[in-house]
Write an enzyme that holds these catalytic residues in place. Structure first.
Site, PDB file in Angstrom:
ATOM      1  N   PHE A  14       0.952  -1.243  -0.127  1.00 14.28           N
ATOM      2  CA  PHE A  14      -0.068   0.023   0.016  1.00 14.28           C
ATOM      3  C   PHE A  14       0.890   1.200  -0.051  1.00 14.28           C
ATOM      4  CE2 PHE A  14      -4.702   0.563   1.292  1.00 14.28           C
ATOM      5  CZ  PHE A  14      -4.844  -0.394   0.438  1.00 14.28           C
ATOM      6  N   GLN A  72      -7.966  14.281   4.230  1.00 16.58           N
ATOM      7  CA  GLN A  72      -7.084  13.636   3.122  1.00 16.58           C
ATOM      8  C   GLN A  72      -8.052  13.607   1.833  1.00 16.58           C
ATOM      9  OE1 GLN A  72      -6.331   9.085   3.655  1.00 16.58           O
ATOM     10  NE2 GLN A  72      -4.583  10.105   3.377  1.00 16.58           N
ATOM     11  N   HIS A  88      -8.276  11.261  -1.501  1.00 14.86           N
ATOM     12  CA  HIS A  88      -7.556   9.909  -2.229  1.00 14.86           C
ATOM     13  C   HIS A  88      -7.522  10.346  -3.710  1.00 14.86           C
ATOM     14  CE1 HIS A  88      -7.545   5.746  -3.017  1.00 14.86           C
ATOM     15  NE2 HIS A  88      -7.516   5.538  -1.922  1.00 14.86           N
ATOM     16  N   LEU A 105     -14.867   5.360  -4.335  1.00 17.03           N
ATOM     17  CA  LEU A 105     -13.659   4.979  -4.229  1.00 17.03           C
ATOM     18  C   LEU A 105     -13.179   3.737  -5.143  1.00 17.03           C
ATOM     19  CD1 LEU A 105     -10.981   5.283  -2.478  1.00 17.03           C
ATOM     20  CD2 LEU A 105     -11.617   3.729  -1.233  1.00 17.03           C
ATOM     21  N   GLU A 126      -6.788   1.860  -3.122  1.00 14.20           N
ATOM     22  CA  GLU A 126      -5.390   1.899  -3.293  1.00 14.20           C
ATOM     23  C   GLU A 126      -4.867   0.402  -3.779  1.00 14.20           C
ATOM     24  OE1 GLU A 126      -3.457   4.784  -0.889  1.00 14.20           O
ATOM     25  OE2 GLU A 126      -1.928   3.077  -0.270  1.00 14.20           O
ATOM     26  N   ARG A 179      -0.858   9.200  -0.104  1.00 14.07           N
ATOM     27  CA  ARG A 179      -1.738   9.817  -0.955  1.00 14.07           C
ATOM     28  C   ARG A 179      -1.559  11.331  -0.953  1.00 14.07           C
ATOM     29  NH1 ARG A 179      -6.301   6.302   2.310  1.00 14.07           N
ATOM     30  NH2 ARG A 179      -5.860   4.143   1.012  1.00 14.07           N
ATOM     31  N   HIS A 203     -11.511  12.007   1.329  1.00 11.11           N
ATOM     32  CA  HIS A 203     -11.609  10.476   1.612  1.00 11.11           C
ATOM     33  C   HIS A 203     -11.628  10.404   3.170  1.00 11.11           C
ATOM     34  CE1 HIS A 203     -11.305   6.366   1.401  1.00 11.11           C
ATOM     35  NE2 HIS A 203     -10.060   6.360   1.849  1.00 11.11           N
ATOM     36  N   ARG A 233      -2.703  10.354   6.531  1.00 10.09           N
ATOM     37  CA  ARG A 233      -2.744   8.922   6.882  1.00 10.09           C
ATOM     38  C   ARG A 233      -2.262   8.098   5.823  1.00 10.09           C
ATOM     39  NH1 ARG A 233      -6.745   4.908   6.154  1.00 10.09           N
ATOM     40  NH2 ARG A 233      -8.132   6.220   4.870  1.00 10.09           N
TER      41      ARG A 233
HETATM   42  C1  LIG Z   1     -15.009   4.244   0.914  1.00  7.26           C
HETATM   43  C2  LIG Z   1     -13.897   3.945   1.806  1.00  7.26           C
HETATM   44  C3  LIG Z   1     -13.089   3.072   1.739  1.00  7.26           C
HETATM   45  C4  LIG Z   1     -12.225   2.865   2.902  1.00  7.26           C
HETATM   46  N1  LIG Z   1     -10.899   1.863   2.845  1.00  7.26           N
HETATM   47  C5  LIG Z   1     -10.103   1.738   3.810  1.00  7.26           C
HETATM   48  C6  LIG Z   1      -9.400   0.945   3.640  1.00  7.26           C
HETATM   49  O1  LIG Z   1      -9.100  -0.045   3.021  1.00  7.26           O
HETATM   50  N2  LIG Z   1      -8.302   0.651   4.695  1.00  7.26           N
HETATM   51  C7  LIG Z   1      -8.445   1.512   5.803  1.00  7.26           C
HETATM   52  O2  LIG Z   1      -7.576   1.364   6.761  1.00  7.26           O
HETATM   53  N3  LIG Z   1      -9.513   2.618   5.597  1.00  7.26           N
HETATM   54  C8  LIG Z   1     -10.132   2.643   5.054  1.00  7.26           C
HETATM   55  N4  LIG Z   1     -11.172   3.541   4.730  1.00  7.26           N
HETATM   56  C9  LIG Z   1     -11.072   4.633   6.137  1.00  7.26           C
HETATM   57  C10 LIG Z   1     -12.005   3.762   7.260  1.00  7.26           C
HETATM   58  O3  LIG Z   1     -12.977   2.685   6.761  1.00  7.26           O
HETATM   59  C11 LIG Z   1     -12.843   4.597   8.156  1.00  7.26           C
HETATM   60  O4  LIG Z   1     -11.975   5.528   8.747  1.00  7.26           O
HETATM   61  C12 LIG Z   1     -13.232   3.813   9.405  1.00  7.26           C
HETATM   62  O5  LIG Z   1     -13.953   2.484   8.892  1.00  7.26           O
HETATM   63  C13 LIG Z   1     -14.038   4.543  10.276  1.00  7.26           C
HETATM   64  O6  LIG Z   1     -14.719   3.808  11.241  1.00  7.26           O
HETATM   65  P1  LIG Z   1     -15.687   4.514  12.380  1.00  7.26           P
HETATM   66  O7  LIG Z   1     -15.924   3.097  13.271  1.00  7.26           O
HETATM   67  O8  LIG Z   1     -14.730   5.375  13.238  1.00  7.26           O
HETATM   68  O9  LIG Z   1     -16.839   5.282  11.644  1.00  7.26           O
HETATM   69  P2  LIG Z   1     -17.866   4.661  10.793  1.00  7.26           P
HETATM   70  O10 LIG Z   1     -17.834   3.298  10.296  1.00  7.26           O
HETATM   71  O11 LIG Z   1     -18.247   5.679   9.838  1.00  7.26           O
HETATM   72  O12 LIG Z   1     -19.236   4.487  11.918  1.00  7.26           O
HETATM   73  C14 LIG Z   1     -19.887   5.632  12.272  1.00  7.26           C
HETATM   74  C15 LIG Z   1     -21.003   5.408  12.917  1.00  7.26           C
HETATM   75  O13 LIG Z   1     -21.594   6.473  13.786  1.00  7.26           O
HETATM   76  C16 LIG Z   1     -22.791   6.534  13.840  1.00  7.26           C
HETATM   77  N5  LIG Z   1     -23.476   7.946  13.932  1.00  7.26           N
HETATM   78  C17 LIG Z   1     -22.847   8.858  13.111  1.00  7.26           C
HETATM   79  N6  LIG Z   1     -23.436  10.169  13.747  1.00  7.26           N
HETATM   80  C18 LIG Z   1     -24.121   9.805  14.618  1.00  7.26           C
HETATM   81  C19 LIG Z   1     -25.128  10.295  15.478  1.00  7.26           C
HETATM   82  N7  LIG Z   1     -25.100  11.912  15.338  1.00  7.26           N
HETATM   83  N8  LIG Z   1     -25.825   9.991  16.211  1.00  7.26           N
HETATM   84  C20 LIG Z   1     -25.892   8.524  16.388  1.00  7.26           C
HETATM   85  N9  LIG Z   1     -24.849   7.855  15.686  1.00  7.26           N
HETATM   86  C21 LIG Z   1     -24.172   8.428  14.805  1.00  7.26           C
HETATM   87  C22 LIG Z   1     -23.342   5.983  12.514  1.00  7.26           C
HETATM   88  O14 LIG Z   1     -24.584   5.288  12.419  1.00  7.26           O
HETATM   89  C23 LIG Z   1     -22.114   4.867  12.117  1.00  7.26           C
HETATM   90  O15 LIG Z   1     -22.616   3.719  12.775  1.00  7.26           O
HETATM   91  C24 LIG Z   1     -11.902   3.901   4.101  1.00  7.26           C
HETATM   92  C25 LIG Z   1     -13.027   4.751   4.052  1.00  7.26           C
HETATM   93  C26 LIG Z   1     -14.090   4.816   2.717  1.00  7.26           C
HETATM   94  C27 LIG Z   1     -15.068   5.931   2.905  1.00  7.26           C
END
Ligand SMILES: Cc1cc2nc3c(=O)[nH]c(=O)nc-3n(C[C@H](O)[C@H](O)[C@H](O)COP(=O)(O)OP(=O)(O)OC[C@H]3O[C@@H](n4cnc5c(N)ncnc54)[C@H](O)[C@@H]3O)c2cc1C
Length: 567
Positions: free
Chosen positions: A117, A230, A232, A242, A245, A276, A341, A376
């Site tokens: 990566f 960031q 992407h 997306l 990568e 990135r 991203h 990142r």
């Molecule tokens: C398309 C894409 C591909 C990616 N690929 C990679 C990868 O291959 N490798 C990598 O390391 N990273 C990757 N990332 C980044 C990574 O996926 C995310 O940073 C990470 O999954 C975020 O996880 P999280 O649990 O912090 O939040 P999220 O998974 O975004 O979850 C947020 C949660 O908060 C809840 N929520 C939000 N606001 C409120 C509110 N006001 N009240 C109640 N609930 C709320 C939502 O319901 C949700 O359940 C990618 C990101 C994207 C967008």
């Protein structure tokens, strides 16, 4: 009123991992805007980093090398003690997921497969084809069901309840019924994800408005390093879905309109696998200088990988390209452009997820520990959600257990006051009869951020952006919601998010204006060099009655003093 010892806001990877840990110390519940498995974590494609040394070219990998790559990738703004913890604990977190049932792709010997990566010195990104986030999230959700976790779905948290200077619960809108509900707890963990939807071109889900960060900010926890956004390099032209990568990790090329692999002019050694920030700037420069296609996009070419490898390693990418751009990557290059991203910045917290506000913890993309600093590395965010989800869950669980013993049966008064305030606010918003359409304002904001606070920045654009965000905040007071009903009032939910988005935008722009240097993702054309003498510090944004106040915080350096960053 509902009561649980610990409340976790968000059901993505960070939230679920935190929950599974916190329940060792007491009763825990998750509140989430959507069912947990619909969280943005499920969209992650490329993989999760851990120095396992399973790849033939990665045998000499170690957690120290992973930590060094992360620090260098961060342009020396990451806190090195936190990076060391994350990289040291990475194998344990990945094996734990494997044992819980995550179907990782495999090497010929049956070990977890790893791919190269961007910015990683070794192939250390563990993956499950190109749907790593999906399988990780479903694995954790299975564990949550097995543990009979309480999940309150379709709740939009509107405010944090503070009593005696500590966070003691939340107020949430039940989107299904339209009722406002109070939840009391001994501690609260924010795991609400990123704010990608602040930008008109983003890979993020519609629910990624960043409201959780704004809630913590309004309640008194500072936001850290918000200027680092960031972009992407490879998002599908037209929709910005997306294209992982992992495609470049498997060997795909980036081409300009002359068919040249232009990365040779920007990062001659790392080429397409430079970090990135560097690849995104190179692409923007190619397009600006007339070497893009239709002055808008470039090409990602994976034809030489062959159909078999594309079908085995990148099946979702192929489907996305066929369905959303009418292009089969087996026989044609994919049109791509950079898009927002990830948010490096977030709620200020330490490596146990503790924010400066007692009782409030943060983990995942909404948090800023900080392990990503100014940029990142791909694959480190999924790792962060698990590594710091686990740690925040433990810290919040222990804190709640202690506090519960000291204050048995005490029901905070503050909930009644906060509930009433939230109800009045919602009533007010519904009754407002202003001239402005909140959806129009949201679009203006996201286009403004893309135009003036994007990959390349300068003082003039940023000053204009700050003034325009201020003007949008004034116009927000004149909005009118068209649907006045209670049930599923998404018009109302989106408008509440917009209020948070405006304040986050202000913190991003103000931080970017103040940081007169270029570091990682933050590139100032008027200050193109990194300036460690003046800016080797984190930016803190505090919410005060008079408005936003900026401050600074030291960066922790353990063993890697800042040096020039070359790839
Ligand atoms: C398309 C894409 C591909 C990616 N690929 C990679 C990868 O291959 N490798 C990598 O390391 N990273 C990757 N990332 C980044 C990574 O996926 C995310 O940073 C990470 O999954 C975020 O996880 P999280 O649990 O912090 O939040 P999220 O998974 O975004 O979850 C947020 C949660 O908060 C809840 N929520 C939000 N606001 C409120 C509110 N006001 N009240 C109640 N609930 C709320 C939502 O319901 C949700 O359940 C990618 C990101 C994207 C967008």
């Amino acid at each position: 009123m509902f009561y649980h010892s610990v409340l976790v806001i968000g059901g993505g990877l960070a939230g679920l991992r935190a929950t599974l840990e916190a329940r060792r110390f007491g009763d825990v519940a998750v509140l989430s805007l959507v069912p947990p498995f619909r969280s943005h974590s499920g969209a992650a494609q490329g993989g999760i980093n851990a120095a396992l040394g399973n790849h033939p070219e990665g045998k000499d990998d170690s957690w120290e090398r992973h930590a060094f790559d992360t620090v260098k990738g961060s342009d020396y703004l990451a806190d090195q003690d936190a990076v060391e913890i994350m990289c040291r604990e990475a194998p344990e977190r990945v094996f734990e997921m494997e044992h819980w049932g995550t179907p990782f792709s495999r090497t010929a010997e049956g070990k977890i497969a790893q791919r190269p990566f961007g910015g990683g010195g070794f192939p250390r990104t563990c993956y499950a084809a190109d749907e790593t986030g999906h399988v990780l999230l479903h694995t954790l959700y299975e564990q949550a069901i097995k543990a009979r976790l309480t999940v309150y779905e379709e709740r939009q948290v509107l405010s944090l309840v503070i009593e005696d200077g500590a966070c003691r619960g939340v107020i949430a809108l039940n989107i299904v019924t339209g009722e406002v509900e109070a939840f009391a707890a001994e501690s609260v963990i924010m795991a609400t994800g990123g704010y990608g939807r602040l930008y008109s071109r983003t890979t993020n889900s519609l629910i990624n408005s960043g409201l959780g960060m704004a809630l913590a900010y309004w309640a008194g926890a500072p936001l850290k390093d918000m200027e680092f956004v960031q972009f992407h390099p490879t998002t599908l032209y037209g929709t910005n879905i997306l294209i992982t990568e992992g495609a470049r990790g498997e060997g795909a090329y980036l081409l300009n309109n002359r068919g040249e692999r232009f990365m040779k002019d920007y990062a001659p050694e790392a080429m397409e696998l430079a970090p990135r920030d560097i690849v995104a700037r190179a692409m923007e420069t190619e397009i600006e200088q007339g070497r893009g296609l239709y002055d808008a996009y470039l090409l990602l070419d994976m034809r030489h990988l062959g159909k078999e490898r594309i079908l085995e390693r990148l099946p979702t990418i192929r489907d996305i390209a066929i369905n959303f751009a009418g292009v089969d990557p087996v026989s044609e290059p994919i049109p791509i452009q950079p898009g927002q991203h990830y948010s490096m910045g977030g709620i200020d917290c330490d490596a146990r997820g503790q924010t400066p506000l007692p009782g409030l913890y943060a983990a995942g993309e909404c948090a800023c520990v900080s392990v990503h600093g100014a940029n990142r590395l791909g694959g480190n965010s999924l790792l962060e959600t698990l590594a710091f989800g686990q740690r925040a869950g433990e810290a919040a669980g222990r804190y709640a257990q202690d506090r519960g013993k000291r204050n048995p049966g005490d029901t905070p008064l503050a909930h009644g006051v906060a509930l009433k305030a939230a109800e009045e606010k919602l009533d007010g918003l519904i009754k407002w009869e202003g001239r402005e359409n909140p959806h129009g304002l949201r679009q203006e904001l996201t286009e403004l951020m893309m135009d003036k606070v994007g990959i390349f920045r300068n003082k003039e654009d940023l000053s204009q952006a700050l003034a325009q965000v201020g003007a949008l905040k004034v116009r927000f007071q004149q909005t009118s919601i068209r649907y006045k009903g209670k049930t599923y009032n998404l018009d109302l939910a989106r408008t509440l998010e917009l209020e948070g988005m405006l304040d986050l935008a202000e913190a991003i722009v103000a931080g970017a204006l103040k940081r007169e240097e270029s570091r990682g993702s933050h590139f100032r054309r008027d200050f193109p060099q990194r300036d460690d003498a003046r800016f080797l510090h984190h930016t803190l944004a505090r919410y005060t009655p008079q408005g936003l106040a900026l401050g600074e915080k030291d960066v922790t350096i353990t063993r890697w003093p800042p040096e020039a960053r070359r790839y």
